[in-house]
Design a protein around this motif. Sequence first.
Motif, PDB file in Angstrom:
ATOM      1  N   THR A 204      85.842  75.528  39.228  1.00  0.00           N
ATOM      2  CA  THR A 204      86.359  76.087  40.373  1.00  0.00           C
ATOM      3  C   THR A 204      88.108  76.321  39.795  1.00  0.00           C
ATOM      4  O   THR A 204      89.278  77.403  40.571  1.00  0.00           O
ATOM      5  CB  THR A 204      87.390  75.728  41.812  1.00  0.00           C
ATOM      6  OG1 THR A 204      86.868  74.268  41.413  1.00  0.00           O
ATOM      7  CG2 THR A 204      85.601  75.680  42.147  1.00  0.00           C
ATOM      8  N   GLU A 211      82.793  83.800  37.847  1.00  0.00           N
ATOM      9  CA  GLU A 211      82.024  85.364  39.157  1.00  0.00           C
ATOM     10  C   GLU A 211      81.499  83.913  40.389  1.00  0.00           C
ATOM     11  O   GLU A 211      80.363  84.107  40.302  1.00  0.00           O
ATOM     12  CB  GLU A 211      81.243  86.096  38.670  1.00  0.00           C
ATOM     13  CG  GLU A 211      81.786  87.578  38.176  1.00  0.00           C
ATOM     14  CD  GLU A 211      82.665  88.484  38.316  1.00  0.00           C
ATOM     15  OE1 GLU A 211      83.319  87.865  39.886  1.00  0.00           O
ATOM     16  OE2 GLU A 211      83.515  88.735  38.076  1.00  0.00           O
ATOM     17  N   ASN A 212      82.187  84.432  41.242  1.00  0.00           N
ATOM     18  CA  ASN A 212      81.307  83.327  42.668  1.00  0.00           C
ATOM     19  C   ASN A 212      80.707  83.852  43.232  1.00  0.00           C
ATOM     20  O   ASN A 212      81.118  84.688  44.699  1.00  0.00           O
ATOM     21  CB  ASN A 212      82.686  83.037  43.175  1.00  0.00           C
ATOM     22  CG  ASN A 212      82.284  81.780  44.400  1.00  0.00           C
ATOM     23  OD1 ASN A 212      80.853  81.993  44.835  1.00  0.00           O
ATOM     24  ND2 ASN A 212      82.668  80.952  44.640  1.00  0.00           N
ATOM     25  N   ILE A 214      78.855  83.095  45.394  1.00  0.00           N
ATOM     26  CA  ILE A 214      79.074  83.046  46.793  1.00  0.00           C
ATOM     27  C   ILE A 214      80.092  84.237  48.025  1.00  0.00           C
ATOM     28  O   ILE A 214      79.970  84.750  49.072  1.00  0.00           O
ATOM     29  CB  ILE A 214      80.023  81.515  47.582  1.00  0.00           C
ATOM     30  CG1 ILE A 214      78.104  81.041  47.126  1.00  0.00           C
ATOM     31  CG2 ILE A 214      79.908  81.549  49.336  1.00  0.00           C
ATOM     32  CD1 ILE A 214      79.352  79.095  46.913  1.00  0.00           C
ATOM     33  N   HIS A 215      80.854  84.141  46.867  1.00  0.00           N
ATOM     34  CA  HIS A 215      81.919  85.882  48.107  1.00  0.00           C
ATOM     35  C   HIS A 215      81.215  86.688  47.783  1.00  0.00           C
ATOM     36  O   HIS A 215      81.350  87.831  48.845  1.00  0.00           O
ATOM     37  CB  HIS A 215      82.917  85.450  46.845  1.00  0.00           C
ATOM     38  CG  HIS A 215      84.453  84.655  46.507  1.00  0.00           C
ATOM     39  ND1 HIS A 215      85.216  83.974  46.419  1.00  0.00           N
ATOM     40  CD2 HIS A 215      84.135  83.047  47.615  1.00  0.00           C
ATOM     41  CE1 HIS A 215      85.614  83.210  46.037  1.00  0.00           C
ATOM     42  NE2 HIS A 215      84.845  82.365  46.900  1.00  0.00           N
ATOM     43  N   TYR A 216      80.391  87.350  47.059  1.00  0.00           N
ATOM     44  CA  TYR A 216      79.272  88.327  47.033  1.00  0.00           C
ATOM     45  C   TYR A 216      78.420  88.362  47.619  1.00  0.00           C
ATOM     46  O   TYR A 216      78.647  89.560  48.979  1.00  0.00           O
ATOM     47  CB  TYR A 216      78.805  88.606  46.023  1.00  0.00           C
ATOM     48  CG  TYR A 216      80.038  89.187  44.343  1.00  0.00           C
ATOM     49  CD1 TYR A 216      80.145  90.811  44.465  1.00  0.00           C
ATOM     50  CD2 TYR A 216      80.011  88.069  43.511  1.00  0.00           C
ATOM     51  CE1 TYR A 216      81.730  90.946  43.164  1.00  0.00           C
ATOM     52  CE2 TYR A 216      80.951  88.840  42.839  1.00  0.00           C
ATOM     53  CZ  TYR A 216      81.634  90.042  42.131  1.00  0.00           C
ATOM     54  OH  TYR A 216      82.801  90.087  41.342  1.00  0.00           O
ATOM     55  N   THR A 218      78.695  86.792  50.762  1.00  0.00           N
ATOM     56  CA  THR A 218      78.897  86.520  51.839  1.00  0.00           C
ATOM     57  C   THR A 218      80.170  88.434  52.450  1.00  0.00           C
ATOM     58  O   THR A 218      79.988  88.636  53.864  1.00  0.00           O
ATOM     59  CB  THR A 218      80.518  85.636  52.677  1.00  0.00           C
ATOM     60  OG1 THR A 218      81.343  85.637  51.650  1.00  0.00           O
ATOM     61  CG2 THR A 218      79.729  84.150  52.447  1.00  0.00           C
ATOM     62  N   ASN A 219      79.865  88.037  51.209  1.00  0.00           N
ATOM     63  CA  ASN A 219      80.873  89.539  51.485  1.00  0.00           C
ATOM     64  C   ASN A 219      79.147  91.372  52.073  1.00  0.00           C
ATOM     65  O   ASN A 219      79.842  91.905  53.497  1.00  0.00           O
ATOM     66  CB  ASN A 219      81.198  89.794  50.228  1.00  0.00           C
ATOM     67  CG  ASN A 219      82.253  91.728  50.232  1.00  0.00           C
ATOM     68  OD1 ASN A 219      82.492  92.442  51.407  1.00  0.00           O
ATOM     69  ND2 ASN A 219      82.613  92.411  49.431  1.00  0.00           N
ATOM     70  N   ILE A 256      81.931  76.877  40.461  1.00  0.00           N
ATOM     71  CA  ILE A 256      81.808  77.551  41.071  1.00  0.00           C
ATOM     72  C   ILE A 256      79.757  77.742  40.457  1.00  0.00           C
ATOM     73  O   ILE A 256      79.561  77.837  39.511  1.00  0.00           O
ATOM     74  CB  ILE A 256      82.329  78.802  40.666  1.00  0.00           C
ATOM     75  CG1 ILE A 256      83.634  78.662  40.911  1.00  0.00           C
ATOM     76  CG2 ILE A 256      81.963  80.466  41.449  1.00  0.00           C
ATOM     77  CD1 ILE A 256      84.860  79.700  39.874  1.00  0.00           C
TER      78      ILE A 256
END
Length: 393
Positions: A204, A211-212, A214-216, A218-219, A256
């Motif tokens: 982290t 490349e996380n 989770i961010h993609y 949730t987006n 991550i």
Amino acid sequence: MNNLNYDPIILTQALVKCASITPKDEGALDIVQNHLSHLGFKCTRLPFSDKNSYDVDNLFASIGSDGKHIAFAGHTDVVPPGNEASWKYPPFSATIEKDKLYGRGTEDMKSNIACFISATEKFLKKYGKNFVGKISYIITGDEEGEAINGTPKIMEWTKENNIKIDHCIVGEPTSNLQIGDKIKIGRRGSINFFLTVKGVQGHTANGHRAENPIHYLTNLISNILKTPLDEGSEFFLPTSIQVPTIDVGNPASNVIPEYAKASINIRFNDQHTAESLIEWLEEKINSIFSNKKNVSCKLSHEINGRSFLNKPGKLSEIVAKSIYQATGRNNEPELATDGGTSDARFIKNYCEVIELGIRNQTLHKIDEYIYLNDLKELTNIYYQILENYFTKN
Ligand SMILES: [Zn+2]
């Protein structure tokens, strides 16, 4: 055979006493068949097998001649009782207490089959075999289970044998506060999507080298939820999107993860198809992932039921009129499309189909019960439908 009883209460009790938990039959289809053949029906047992499911016995029965053809459809199987000790009376004892009849399958849907048979007997007693047209029964032993060797195969069989049905009533419990205040003319469809986003695992502290996923993910999900798919239509609620789960399974707060998963359930109305929703979701995914090198999103799906609507037509008109004539209540029945799936989805491609049955209140529960008085009303309604169908139109 001589002491067959067509009273809907006694007939419901006889059916409930058969512990026909899918795919067991325990004599339930025989009871239906005996009562129908005694009235002159030609009965055909249709046992089906398939490598993808257990064997199931079914019944198709017909009486009458050429002309208009109406069918009653239902299932004799029931869901398991659960913990039998929690029941007030043993679930297959069909015990009557005051104005109620208790037992697994009383509401869903043995009472409805009993009322079909009772109404048919009354109709044939009055009109003999001289009515112009045909009455059929489509009874399966597998609606609550996989439904592979049940109604879909009976319907294919009718087609192969050039049996053309014009209208069909499915006896699922649809009524709300009073018998006949609600009928179903369609159902929403249901599809599950499964998303797996693959990123690049890392520390982290070194986010720029990872490349996380989770961010993609949730987006993507907030993009999916941002705009409602529709606002509903004349007979349908708005399409609903629910995210039942997001899974990462990462116990470390300094890592991550490589993968993030989610599932989405969509209950859709007649403005969509499973295919149009798959395409819609693929576009959403592409808009986020198509130009990414190290991150990707995999999509799979499972179609649980397709949405359908029978535009209120001749049958729903006759049914509404019959409810009024049989009960004296003249508020128009609600034409609904809510609730889970039923075998009507397999019949809708063959003829106009509606669902009309006893009150929907305790199905699949401990202490499932029905009101005895409702059986009389429902029988009167089914009888009135037959009379209007064959003699007044
Ligand atoms: Zn049912």
